[in-house]
Design a protein around this motif. Structure first.
Motif, PDB file in Angstrom:
ATOM      1  N   HIS A  38       0.830 -28.646  25.569  1.00 53.95           N
ATOM      2  CA  HIS A  38      -0.092 -27.516  25.582  1.00 53.95           C
ATOM      3  C   HIS A  38       0.419 -26.421  26.519  1.00 53.95           C
ATOM      4  N   HIS A  39       0.921 -26.820  27.687  1.00 51.78           N
ATOM      5  CA  HIS A  39       1.484 -25.856  28.633  1.00 51.78           C
ATOM      6  C   HIS A  39       2.730 -25.191  28.042  1.00 51.78           C
ATOM      7  N   THR A  40       3.589 -25.992  27.419  1.00 49.02           N
ATOM      8  CA  THR A  40       4.809 -25.439  26.819  1.00 49.02           C
ATOM      9  C   THR A  40       4.464 -24.398  25.764  1.00 49.02           C
ATOM     10  N   GLU A  41       3.567 -24.760  24.858  1.00 56.39           N
ATOM     11  CA  GLU A  41       3.284 -23.877  23.725  1.00 56.39           C
ATOM     12  C   GLU A  41       2.460 -22.651  24.126  1.00 56.39           C
ATOM     13  N   MET A  42       1.448 -22.840  24.959  1.00 51.04           N
ATOM     14  CA  MET A  42       0.537 -21.740  25.254  1.00 51.04           C
ATOM     15  C   MET A  42       1.007 -20.869  26.414  1.00 51.04           C
ATOM     16  N   ASP A  43       1.866 -21.412  27.293  1.00 50.00           N
ATOM     17  CA  ASP A  43       2.285 -20.651  28.471  1.00 50.00           C
ATOM     18  C   ASP A  43       3.761 -20.253  28.465  1.00 50.00           C
ATOM     19  N   LEU A  44       4.611 -21.057  27.839  1.00 49.16           N
ATOM     20  CA  LEU A  44       6.046 -20.811  27.925  1.00 49.16           C
ATOM     21  C   LEU A  44       6.642 -20.181  26.675  1.00 49.16           C
ATOM     22  N   ALA A 103       3.915 -16.270  20.974  1.00 43.03           N
ATOM     23  CA  ALA A 103       2.918 -16.725  20.004  1.00 43.03           C
ATOM     24  C   ALA A 103       3.545 -17.151  18.686  1.00 43.03           C
ATOM     25  N   GLU A 104       4.577 -16.449  18.238  1.00 44.97           N
ATOM     26  CA  GLU A 104       5.166 -16.758  16.926  1.00 44.97           C
ATOM     27  C   GLU A 104       5.955 -18.066  16.928  1.00 44.97           C
ATOM     28  N   HIS A 105       6.203 -18.614  18.093  1.00 44.26           N
ATOM     29  CA  HIS A 105       6.973 -19.857  18.169  1.00 44.26           C
ATOM     30  C   HIS A 105       6.105 -21.080  18.466  1.00 44.26           C
ATOM     31  N   ARG A 106       4.795 -20.909  18.492  1.00 41.06           N
ATOM     32  CA  ARG A 106       3.894 -22.013  18.796  1.00 41.06           C
ATOM     33  C   ARG A 106       3.609 -22.850  17.560  1.00 41.06           C
ATOM     34  N   THR A 107       3.506 -24.152  17.769  1.00 38.13           N
ATOM     35  CA  THR A 107       3.213 -25.066  16.666  1.00 38.13           C
ATOM     36  C   THR A 107       1.730 -25.094  16.343  1.00 38.13           C
ATOM     37  N   ARG A 108       0.875 -25.005  17.377  1.00 38.70           N
ATOM     38  CA  ARG A 108      -0.576 -25.057  17.195  1.00 38.70           C
ATOM     39  C   ARG A 108      -1.226 -23.829  17.814  1.00 38.70           C
ATOM     40  N   SER A 109      -2.323 -23.411  17.213  1.00 37.69           N
ATOM     41  CA  SER A 109      -3.100 -22.299  17.739  1.00 37.69           C
ATOM     42  C   SER A 109      -4.077 -22.804  18.802  1.00 37.69           C
TER      43      SER A 109
END
Length: 519
Positions: free
Chosen positions: A290-296, A299-305
């Motif tokens: 969650h930290h990797t996707e939402m903070d690091l 937006a276009e590279h995130r697996t989950r919203s």
């Protein structure tokens, strides 16, 4: 075609917990130039240390289970667990205190199944249960856990197809119901069901596939590495450095850079507080997903919203207590479990289905000073884990009772409960070193989603290939390791996730080389 180059590929690993250390070591052994960046001042992640007045407390994992997974990691690094660690079998494996029972139950290192049967007033079918646990564990370690499910071949393995009807039944039936079909004794049911806590869930929510966990502590010995899990951290770091990995602490990653659809490196703040950029061909994040996707990530590279994350189960939080106690505590084993009579209420409180009702609570106590030199002579070291709801608002801990009031209240209540159930009447007065850790500490120190202590719960919708990817589907060259992705929670699972990263990278490298040769 691009010209060939002899320059090694570069990799940056985010996070210095077990999965990050193992990923760095395995990739370095494969010939990559590896740099690991750990935000905190020491390696180990949740497997940290705190030293005070002659005590050495460990703040994370304490059960050495699935020794074959540790063996496999060390073998892949060209050594062995026996060469790197001093492993001691525990006897008893653990002690269980049941609410309302005058005597605790000890699970011995030998003949443990017979000892478990002795609890039953009406004989059940524990032989069948344990045989099934052993078979399922073998299938898991041979096939299920070491697969990324990234190709059709992973689903058409003949060994899996033959067992598919049984696997589907185990996935569809809750662990609690599966246990109740094999024993009617509530004490035995709790002993068989408590490993669900290690999976971040409850026996009622976990698929019965996870009855394999009982094989690990009943059919196998429970071991302790002298020096604790800090010794395992040191071994992994030593092996990584021995193969050229650069392991840096006090380096906090701020952003994963991308170029032309590929991970290109990371921006981070170094130990001096300066901003740096480290280019890399490969990025492995072992941080909380969650930290990797939402903070690091952009937006276009995130697996989950954000909306998808809200539907996920973060697993339990925890309040930890590190206690230095004057005098000896033979009433407690190295591992002691305290089970309430209505323990489902505790699981419901942890999941948020019920409001917290206060003590008594089901909890875990580790007394490493029973086996290891972690306390001043004649005194005892206790690690207490109280599962709670994953809720940062519960607050932070502190030294000497200085944590937030809700956290310190749970610690006070737990000390009194341990004293009453184990017969240590003066325990509270004998505590002279104390530190607490709360859910807000997990969120701040480890970027843990909602302050969770372990990782996302192993419910049906958060297990195996439904849990999280090893390879990012949005950004080539980005990989995930750790308890928040496949295969799941626990040090053995983190070691396996590192191997899955290494194998995925090997496969991707072969495919990319083929693409270049075809170009």
């Amino acid at each position: 075609m691009r010209p060939r180059t002899s320059k090694p590929r570069t990799a940056v690993v985010i996070g210095g917990g077990f999965s990050g250390l193992a990923s760095a070591a395995l990739l370095a052994r494969d010939g990559l130039e590896v740099t690991l960046l750990e935000a905190r001042g020491a390696l180990g992640g949740r497997a940290g240390e705190w030293r005070e007045q002659g005590f050495r407390f460990e703040t994370g994992p304490s059960w050495y289970l699935m020794p074959e997974v540790f063996d496999r990691f060390f073998q892949q690094m060209g050594t062995s667990a026996q060469a790197e660690l001093d492993l001691v079998p525990l006897d008893p494996a653990y002690r269980v205190f049941f609410e309302g029972e005058s005597e605790p139950f000890d699970l011995p290192d030998q003949d443990s199944l017979q000892a478990l049967k002795s609890l039953e007033e009406t004989p059940g079918s524990l032989d069948a249960y344990m045989a099934s646990a052993a078979e399922t564990c073998r299938l898991a370690t041979d096939r299920l856990l070491y697969s990324t499910y990234s190709s059709l071949r992973d689903f058409t393995d003949p060994a899996l197809i033959r067992r598919l009807p049984r696997l589907l039944r185990l996935l569809g039936e809750p662990l609690e119901r599966f246990i109740s079909r094999h024993t009617t004794d509530p004490r035995v049911q709790k002993i068989l069901g408590y490993p669900a806590v290690f999976l971040g869930t409850s026996p009622r929510a976990a698929p019965s596939l996870y009855h394999l966990m009982s094989h690990l502590d009943i059919n196998q010995s429970v071991l302790h590495p002298r020096g604790g899990f800090s010794a395992v951290v040191e071994a992994a770091a030593r092996l990584g450095r021995g193969h050229g990995a650069d392991l840096r602490t006090s380096c906090r990653v701020q952003h994963i850079a991308a170029s032309a659809g590929r991970a290109a490196g990371v921006h981070f703040t170094n130990a001096d507080g300066d901003r740096e950029f480290l280019a890399a061909d490969v990025v492995v994040s072992s941080a909380d997903m969650h930290h990797t996707e939402m903070d690091l990530l952009a937006a276009e590279h995130r697996t989950r919203s954000s909306r998808a994350w809200k539907r996920r189960d973060p697993g339990p939080g925890a309040v930890l207590a590190l206690l230095g106690v004057k005098g000896e505590l033979p009433e407690l084993a190295h591992h002691s479990l305290f089970f309430t009579e209505n323990w489902q209420q505790g699981f419901d409180e942890i999941s948020g289905a019920e409001a917290p009702a206060g003590p008594p609570r089901s909890l875990y106590v580790c007394r490493p000073s029973a086996t290891d030199a972690v306390a001043p002579p004649g005194d005892e070291n206790l690690f207490v884990l109280v599962p709670t709801r994953a809720d940062e608002t519960l607050g932070s801990g502190g030294a000497g009772g200085a944590g937030d009031a809700p956290v310190e209240q749970i610690v006070d209540e737990s000390i009194r409960q341990i004293a009453a159930w184990s017969g240590i009447k003066d325990l509270e007065e004998r505590v002279y070193v104390r530190r607490s850790i709360g859910p807000a500490d997990f969120a701040r120190e480890f970027g843990a989603w909602r302050g969770g202590a372990l990782g996302p719960a192993h419910t049906l919708r958060q297990s195996a290939f439904l849990r999280g990817p090893i390879r990012s589907p949005k950004l080539r060259g980005l990989y995930y390791a750790g308890s928040t992705t496949m295969p799941g929670i626990g040090v053995p699972m983190c070691l396996i996730s590192a191997e899955l990263v290494r194998d995925s990278l090997r496969r991707d490298s072969r495919n990319e080389a083929q693409e270049r040769s075809d170009a």
